[in-house]
Design an enzyme around this catalytic site. Structure first.
Site, PDB file in Angstrom:
ATOM      1  N   GLY A  33       0.801  -1.227   0.000  1.00 20.10           N
ATOM      2  CA  GLY A  33       0.000   0.000   0.000  1.00 20.10           C
ATOM      3  C   GLY A  33       0.821   1.257   0.000  1.00 20.10           C
ATOM      4  O   GLY A  33       0.721   2.082  -0.907  1.00 20.10           O
ATOM      5  N   SER A  34       1.664   1.439   1.009  1.00 23.57           N
ATOM      6  CA  SER A  34       2.420   2.689   1.110  1.00 23.57           C
ATOM      7  C   SER A  34       3.718   2.614   0.338  1.00 23.57           C
ATOM      8  O   SER A  34       4.312   1.543   0.177  1.00 23.57           O
ATOM      9  CB  SER A  34       2.715   3.003   2.584  1.00 23.57           C
ATOM     10  OG  SER A  34       3.496   1.973   3.172  1.00 23.57           O
TER      11      SER A  34
ATOM     12  N   CYS B  52       7.731   6.659  17.532  1.00 15.50           N
ATOM     13  CA  CYS B  52       6.624   7.093  18.383  1.00 15.50           C
ATOM     14  C   CYS B  52       5.430   7.475  17.526  1.00 15.50           C
ATOM     15  O   CYS B  52       5.573   7.888  16.377  1.00 15.50           O
ATOM     16  CB  CYS B  52       7.039   8.275  19.255  1.00 15.50           C
ATOM     17  SG  CYS B  52       8.297   7.867  20.472  1.00 15.50           S
TER      18      CYS B  52
ATOM     19  N   TRP C 193      -4.895   0.477  17.745  1.00 17.50           N
ATOM     20  CA  TRP C 193      -3.896   1.542  17.741  1.00 17.50           C
ATOM     21  C   TRP C 193      -4.511   2.902  18.068  1.00 17.50           C
ATOM     22  O   TRP C 193      -4.016   3.946  17.650  1.00 17.50           O
ATOM     23  CB  TRP C 193      -3.158   1.545  16.406  1.00 17.50           C
ATOM     24  CG  TRP C 193      -2.382   0.271  16.214  1.00 17.50           C
ATOM     25  CD1 TRP C 193      -2.071  -0.655  17.181  1.00 17.50           C
ATOM     26  CD2 TRP C 193      -1.829  -0.226  15.000  1.00 17.50           C
ATOM     27  NE1 TRP C 193      -1.360  -1.693  16.638  1.00 17.50           N
ATOM     28  CE2 TRP C 193      -1.192  -1.473  15.306  1.00 17.50           C
ATOM     29  CE3 TRP C 193      -1.797   0.229  13.688  1.00 17.50           C
ATOM     30  CZ2 TRP C 193      -0.541  -2.239  14.345  1.00 17.50           C
ATOM     31  CZ3 TRP C 193      -1.149  -0.534  12.729  1.00 17.50           C
ATOM     32  CH2 TRP C 193      -0.523  -1.745  13.053  1.00 17.50           C
TER      33      TRP C 193
ATOM     34  N   GLU D  80      -2.336  -9.104  17.450  1.00 21.02           N
ATOM     35  CA  GLU D  80      -1.825  -8.281  18.548  1.00 21.02           C
ATOM     36  C   GLU D  80      -2.827  -8.159  19.692  1.00 21.02           C
ATOM     37  O   GLU D  80      -2.445  -8.134  20.864  1.00 21.02           O
ATOM     38  CB  GLU D  80      -1.472  -6.891  18.013  1.00 21.02           C
ATOM     39  CG  GLU D  80      -0.918  -5.925  19.033  1.00 21.02           C
ATOM     40  CD  GLU D  80      -0.629  -4.576  18.420  1.00 21.02           C
ATOM     41  OE1 GLU D  80      -0.872  -3.559  19.089  1.00 21.02           O
ATOM     42  OE2 GLU D  80      -0.169  -4.528  17.263  1.00 21.02           O
TER      43      GLU D  80
ATOM     44  N   HIS E 215      -4.361  -7.426   4.818  1.00 22.14           N
ATOM     45  CA  HIS E 215      -2.926  -7.567   5.062  1.00 22.14           C
ATOM     46  C   HIS E 215      -2.683  -7.710   6.555  1.00 22.14           C
ATOM     47  O   HIS E 215      -3.309  -7.034   7.378  1.00 22.14           O
ATOM     48  CB  HIS E 215      -2.153  -6.361   4.543  1.00 22.14           C
ATOM     49  CG  HIS E 215      -0.702  -6.389   4.928  1.00 22.14           C
ATOM     50  ND1 HIS E 215       0.160  -7.349   4.463  1.00 22.14           N
ATOM     51  CD2 HIS E 215       0.024  -5.605   5.768  1.00 22.14           C
ATOM     52  CE1 HIS E 215       1.355  -7.155   4.993  1.00 22.14           C
ATOM     53  NE2 HIS E 215       1.294  -6.102   5.782  1.00 22.14           N
TER      54      HIS E 215
ATOM     55  N   HIS F 219      11.617  -4.754   6.543  1.00 23.78           N
ATOM     56  CA  HIS F 219      12.048  -4.174   7.807  1.00 23.78           C
ATOM     57  C   HIS F 219      13.566  -4.019   7.887  1.00 23.78           C
ATOM     58  O   HIS F 219      14.079  -3.430   8.829  1.00 23.78           O
ATOM     59  CB  HIS F 219      11.546  -5.034   8.971  1.00 23.78           C
ATOM     60  CG  HIS F 219      10.060  -5.180   8.977  1.00 23.78           C
ATOM     61  ND1 HIS F 219       9.418  -6.213   8.313  1.00 23.78           N
ATOM     62  CD2 HIS F 219       9.079  -4.435   9.538  1.00 23.78           C
ATOM     63  CE1 HIS F 219       8.114  -6.078   8.478  1.00 23.78           C
ATOM     64  NE2 HIS F 219       7.889  -5.014   9.200  1.00 23.78           N
TER      65      HIS F 219
ATOM     66  N   CYS G 107       5.386  -5.959   3.880  1.00 25.42           N
ATOM     67  CA  CYS G 107       4.644  -4.870   4.515  1.00 25.42           C
ATOM     68  C   CYS G 107       4.741  -3.633   3.633  1.00 25.42           C
ATOM     69  O   CYS G 107       5.314  -3.664   2.539  1.00 25.42           O
ATOM     70  CB  CYS G 107       5.234  -4.609   5.912  1.00 25.42           C
ATOM     71  SG  CYS G 107       4.123  -3.717   7.026  1.00 25.42           S
TER      72      CYS G 107
END
Length: 614
Positions: free
Chosen positions: A288-289, A372, A417, A461, A497, A550, A582
């Site tokens: 996506g990004s 952050c 989130w 998560e 995803h 990553h 990702c």
């Protein structure tokens, strides 16, 4: 770890740090991750059980805590709120019985009920035991007989809502009648922003909130009140805020009939989608990004400072989309994305466009490492006042003849989130978010989208820590996703995803999402998740990542070829997609282009080998 691992103590840096604090006059309390929790979070290279090291590790901890010249030492054992085998609990009890002889040992638990911890540790001579009284409420805590200090985590350390001081004080008084207690937060305040002081939030909602420094004030108010010194004005203000939140029309229950949560059978859908999409075997795409470049961040900063107009900002974002579409076509990807240049964060972006949320100016919390984020605050009933992504999809699709995916964040991840309402069930809130996303999906389809991706990286998560709590969570999380996506006609392909987690434990729920294609993080685990998919009878489309984004490195052709070959051993070619692990927002353009070239070429060669067409 491995069966041969041996632990060697080197506490010099920690002891030196403590001495520096003591020289400054600070009554420092060292805080250590506990032996059980350390080993529970460990992995082994040889298939051995990390918990086999428990007795040996307790011996090292015994030498460690004896080296501290401090009144207290805190050992955090959140693993004690999970399902722990009886024989392991016996080892934990024996280990802490030895550690307790040092004196001043405080074992802290959180993120769940403290009953198991108290059953294991009460009465063995510890100085204090900490329990979370927020997550599961104030239970009987029958095992606590008042022999050690009970550190009562009555102020929520994970969420940002103001404490009901009157109710909390009543609970504390009941406990204090049985033995010595100290007032505390339910866990570390790492999870909440620092202070409300710098925030410009609507007064009514602001009164409902308490960030880190405000929670410390609540702890002090409760401790003083327990000692007989009640600040009546502060307690009255808290009660008024609790009443305001309870009666606000923005938090009133919504009663409406929910639409269906099911689409046609996958066999029906896949036939229609093959005809509609006309994709090659092993279609290539990204998650996506694309890189959030300095120019994108600069434009966003200038918009915040009002040094450019909204029109100028949107023109800059369109230029970024021009670049992303052109690069993908040049690279030869089969299904494209618009790159998400306009999105500051995959949750915050949507929260700023949905009613029922607010954003903070300075509410930063640590996400991981040095990253952050500012989680939005979901304070009221959620609804969508206007389309959120349609104009960006339409612009991107106008630049190419290839399919562009509509890109959304799923309801469970938006909840995970964000700081979420605690005054109604999570399932209810998830359904409200899902209905807003359902409207967005309908608008994307009307605008011409044939493929829509609804990301749910946080499903694993949020999985509860205790087995008894997992089925209910998995049911409502799956239901909310299906509520969001089930309005799509069968010829529209729904993707999802998942990343950041090991998904073997929730494979049945991944299947139950009924997404046409699931892209999943798999490169770092060498496709281990696919064995679980195969054994479960997974028959939907899947895109196991073949490039670990990553790491700032370009994968070799041999590496990607090997991962793709491993995927083909577990997945029918008609089901398989080729994609990174990702999104690419954290990567730079040079490595993105080089890596995607390898990915596309590997997919082409694999197509030739299997000789398949769709």
């Amino acid at each position: 770890l491995s069966a041969d691992t041996r632990f060697v103590l080197d506490a010099s840096a920690l002891i030196e740090d403590l001495r520096c604090q003591q020289v400054r006059g600070v009554n420092a309390r060292p805080v250590l991750v506990g032996p059980l929790t350390f080993l529970s979070l460990a992995r082994t290279t040889d298939g051995s059980n990390p918990l086999d090291h428990l007795p040996a590790l307790f011996e090292v901890y015994e030498r460690l805590i004896k080296s501290f010249d401090t009144e207290w030492v805190q050992i955090d054992e959140p693993a004690l709120v999970t399902d722990v085998a009886p024989e392991v609990l016996e080892q934990v009890r024996a280990g802490y019985t030895t550690l307790a002889k040092r004196g001043g040992v405080f074992v802290n638990t959180y993120f769940g009920s403290g009953d198991q911890a108290l059953n294991t540790l009460a009465g063995i001579g510890l100085g204090a035991i900490g329990v979370d009284l927020v997550t599961h409420g104030v239970t009987e805590l029958a095992a606590w007989k008042g022999e050690e200090l009970l550190v009562a985590g009555i102020v929520d350390g994970r969420n940002i809502w103001r404490t009901d001081l009157c109710a909390a004080l009543a609970s504390l008084k009941r406990l204090a009648a049985r033995g010595p207690i100290a007032v505390s937060t339910s866990c570390s305040l790492l999870h909440v922003p620092y202070t409300l002081e710098a925030e410009n939030i609507e007064p009514e909602v602001r009164d409902w909130l308490a960030f880190g420094s405000e929670k410390i004030t609540e702890v002090k108010l409760l401790a003083d009140a327990l000692a007989g010194n009640i600040d009546a004005a502060a307690f009255d203000a808290a009660s008024a805020a609790i009443a305001s939140r309870r009666t606000s029309p923005r938090t009133a229950p919504i009663t409406q009939e929910l639409p269906g949560r099911s689409r046609g059978s996958f066999d029906t859908r896949v036939t229609l989608q093959e005809k509609s999409l006309e994709l090659p075997a092993l279609p290539t795409t990204t998650i996506g990004s694309f890189p959030q470049t300095p120019s994108i961040r600069s434009a966003r900063a200038r918009l915040r400072k009002e040094s450019i107009t909204l029109e100028q900002y949107e023109e800059a974002m369109r230029e970024e989309i021009d670049l992303v579409i052109a690069k993908q076509e040049e690279l030869g990807l089969d299904v494209l994305v618009h790159g998400e240049p306009e999105r500051n964060d995959m949750v915050q972006y949507f929260s700023e466009l949905l009613d029922g949320f607010l954003s903070t100016a300075n509410g930063w919390v640590q996400s991981y490492g040095s990253r952050c984020v500012r989680p939005p605050v979901l304070f009221g009933n959620v609804s969508r006042p206007a389309p959120m992504t349609v104009k960006w999809f339409q612009y991107a699709q106008s630049l190419t003849q290839k399919h562009v995916k509509g890109m959304l964040t799923g309801p469970v991840t938006i909840l995970a989130w964000s700081f979420v309402r605690d005054d109604q069930p999570l399932a209810t809130t998830a359904d409200q978010v899902a209905l807003a996303l359902r409207d967005e999906i309908n608008d994307l389809i009307e605008a011409g989208a044939k493929i829509i991706q609804v990301d749910e990286p946080a499903i694993r998560e949020l999985l509860p820590l205790r087995d008894v709590d997992k089925p209910a969570y998995l049911q409502w999380s799956v239901d909310s996703f299906r509520l969001a996506t089930a309005g799509a006609p069968d010829d529209v392909q729904i993707h999802t995803h998942m990343c950041y987690s090991e998904f073997n434990e929730v494979i049945s729920s991944v299947i139950a999402l009924d997404a046409d294609v699931t892209t999943i993080e798999a490169a770092r685990s060498d496709m281990q998740v696919l064995a679980a998919l195969k054994s479960s009878g997974f028959e939907l489309g899947v895109g196991p990542g073949v490039w670990d984004i990553h790491s700032p490195r370009v994968p070799s052709a041999q590496e990607v070829d090997g991962l793709l070959e491993a995927a083909l051993q577990s997945v029918d070619p008609r089901q398989l997609w080729v994609n990174p692990d990702c999104g690419l927002k954290t990567r730079g353009w040079p490595e993105v282009e080089a890596s995607l070239k390898v990915l596309v070429e590997s997919a082409k060669q694999a197509r030739e080998k299997i000789g398949a067409t769709i």
